[in-house]
Design a protein around this motif. Structure first.
Motif, mmCIF file in Angstrom:
data_model
loop_
_atom_site.group_PDB
_atom_site.id
_atom_site.type_symbol
_atom_site.label_atom_id
_atom_site.label_comp_id
_atom_site.label_asym_id
_atom_site.label_seq_id
_atom_site.Cartn_x
_atom_site.Cartn_y
_atom_site.Cartn_z
ATOM 1 N N ARG A 137 0.845 -1.188 0.000
ATOM 2 C CA ARG A 137 0.000 0.000 0.000
ATOM 3 C C ARG A 137 0.883 1.241 0.000
ATOM 4 N NH1 ARG A 137 -4.085 -0.754 4.783
ATOM 5 N NH2 ARG A 137 -2.115 -0.957 5.860
ATOM 6 N N SER A 138 0.480 2.249 -0.744
ATOM 7 C CA SER A 138 1.276 3.463 -0.831
ATOM 8 C C SER A 138 0.372 4.682 -0.895
ATOM 9 C CB SER A 138 2.185 3.413 -2.060
ATOM 10 O OG SER A 138 1.421 3.381 -3.241
ATOM 11 N N ARG A 139 0.990 5.829 -0.718
ATOM 12 C CA ARG A 139 0.308 7.119 -0.831
ATOM 13 C C ARG A 139 1.088 7.986 -1.796
ATOM 14 N NH1 ARG A 139 -0.277 8.545 5.539
ATOM 15 N NH2 ARG A 139 -1.724 6.898 6.037
ATOM 16 N N VAL A 140 0.372 8.754 -2.554
ATOM 17 C CA VAL A 140 0.984 9.743 -3.441
ATOM 18 C C VAL A 140 0.668 11.103 -2.836
ATOM 19 C CG1 VAL A 140 0.965 10.721 -5.757
ATOM 20 C CG2 VAL A 140 0.760 8.245 -5.445
ATOM 21 N N HIS A 141 1.702 11.901 -2.649
ATOM 22 C CA HIS A 141 1.514 13.190 -1.987
ATOM 23 C C HIS A 141 2.381 14.245 -2.677
ATOM 24 C CE1 HIS A 141 0.654 15.986 1.202
ATOM 25 N NE2 HIS A 141 1.940 16.229 1.316
ATOM 26 N N GLY A 142 1.811 15.424 -2.866
ATOM 27 C CA GLY A 142 2.571 16.533 -3.433
ATOM 28 C C GLY A 142 1.674 17.698 -3.778
ATOM 29 N N ASP A 143 2.286 18.832 -4.008
ATOM 30 C CA ASP A 143 1.531 20.040 -4.330
ATOM 31 C C ASP A 143 0.803 19.942 -5.669
ATOM 32 O OD1 ASP A 143 2.184 21.307 -1.976
ATOM 33 O OD2 ASP A 143 4.018 22.176 -2.792
ATOM 34 N N ALA A 144 1.231 19.049 -6.533
ATOM 35 C CA ALA A 144 0.579 18.889 -7.839
ATOM 36 C C ALA A 144 -0.802 18.253 -7.711
ATOM 37 C CB ALA A 144 1.456 18.039 -8.759
ATOM 38 N N ALA A 162 -2.682 23.349 -8.137
ATOM 39 C CA ALA A 162 -1.567 22.476 -8.479
ATOM 40 C C ALA A 162 -0.322 23.270 -8.890
ATOM 41 C CB ALA A 162 -1.967 21.549 -9.612
ATOM 42 N N VAL A 163 0.786 22.909 -8.241
ATOM 43 C CA VAL A 163 2.094 23.465 -8.588
ATOM 44 C C VAL A 163 2.864 22.335 -9.247
ATOM 45 C CG1 VAL A 163 4.218 24.466 -7.707
ATOM 46 C CG2 VAL A 163 2.036 25.036 -6.628
ATOM 47 N N THR A 164 3.231 22.510 -10.504
ATOM 48 C CA THR A 164 3.886 21.427 -11.229
ATOM 49 C C THR A 164 5.235 21.837 -11.805
ATOM 50 O OG1 THR A 164 2.732 22.037 -13.257
ATOM 51 C CG2 THR A 164 1.695 20.366 -11.863
ATOM 52 N N VAL A 165 5.817 22.923 -11.298
ATOM 53 C CA VAL A 165 7.065 23.432 -11.843
ATOM 54 C C VAL A 165 8.178 23.326 -10.806
ATOM 55 C CG1 VAL A 165 8.215 25.451 -12.827
ATOM 56 C CG2 VAL A 165 5.808 25.028 -13.315
ATOM 57 N N GLY A 166 9.334 22.819 -11.238
ATOM 58 C CA GLY A 166 10.504 22.784 -10.380
ATOM 59 C C GLY A 166 10.333 21.907 -9.152
ATOM 60 N N ALA A 167 11.126 22.232 -8.132
ATOM 61 C CA ALA A 167 11.127 21.432 -6.903
ATOM 62 C C ALA A 167 9.779 21.481 -6.188
ATOM 63 C CB ALA A 167 12.229 21.918 -5.973
#
Length: 92
Positions: free
Chosen positions: A43-50, A55-60
């Motif tokens: 089982r996993s989770r996907v996490h991020g600002d995107a 949604a932030v999809t640029v750079g770090a």
């Protein structure tokens, strides 16, 4: 430490001692990694600002992480390492 990420990340139950096993710049790649781990019963989770409403999809700042339970981290990393090796062989 216990993390509880929103259901939108693909995992709504509590995961004790989560650890990041992958950090990618493409949110779709993160979902593919998560699906691969799921195919092996991890089982996993996907996490991020995107993934948020803004949604932030640029750079770090656009980095997306795949998290698993600490107890599954070693197996997850070995699965991902094999995937990376296969990708290199196919590219040659």
């Amino acid at each position: 430490m216990t993390a509880n990420l929103p259901a939108a990340t693909g995992y709504s139950e509590r995961m004790s001692d989560p650890i990041c096993v992958a950090r990618v710049t493409d949110v779709n790649e993160a979902w593919i990694i998560s699906a691969r781990l799921k195919a092996f019963g991890i089982r996993s989770r996907v996490h991020g600002d995107a993934l948020g409403p803004y949604a932030v999809t640029v750079g770090a700042m656009g980095a997306t992480q795949v998290w698993v339970a600490c107890s599954d981290a070693e197996e997850a990393q070995s699965i991902l390492d094999v995937s990376d090796q296969e990708a290199v062989l196919e590219a040659e």
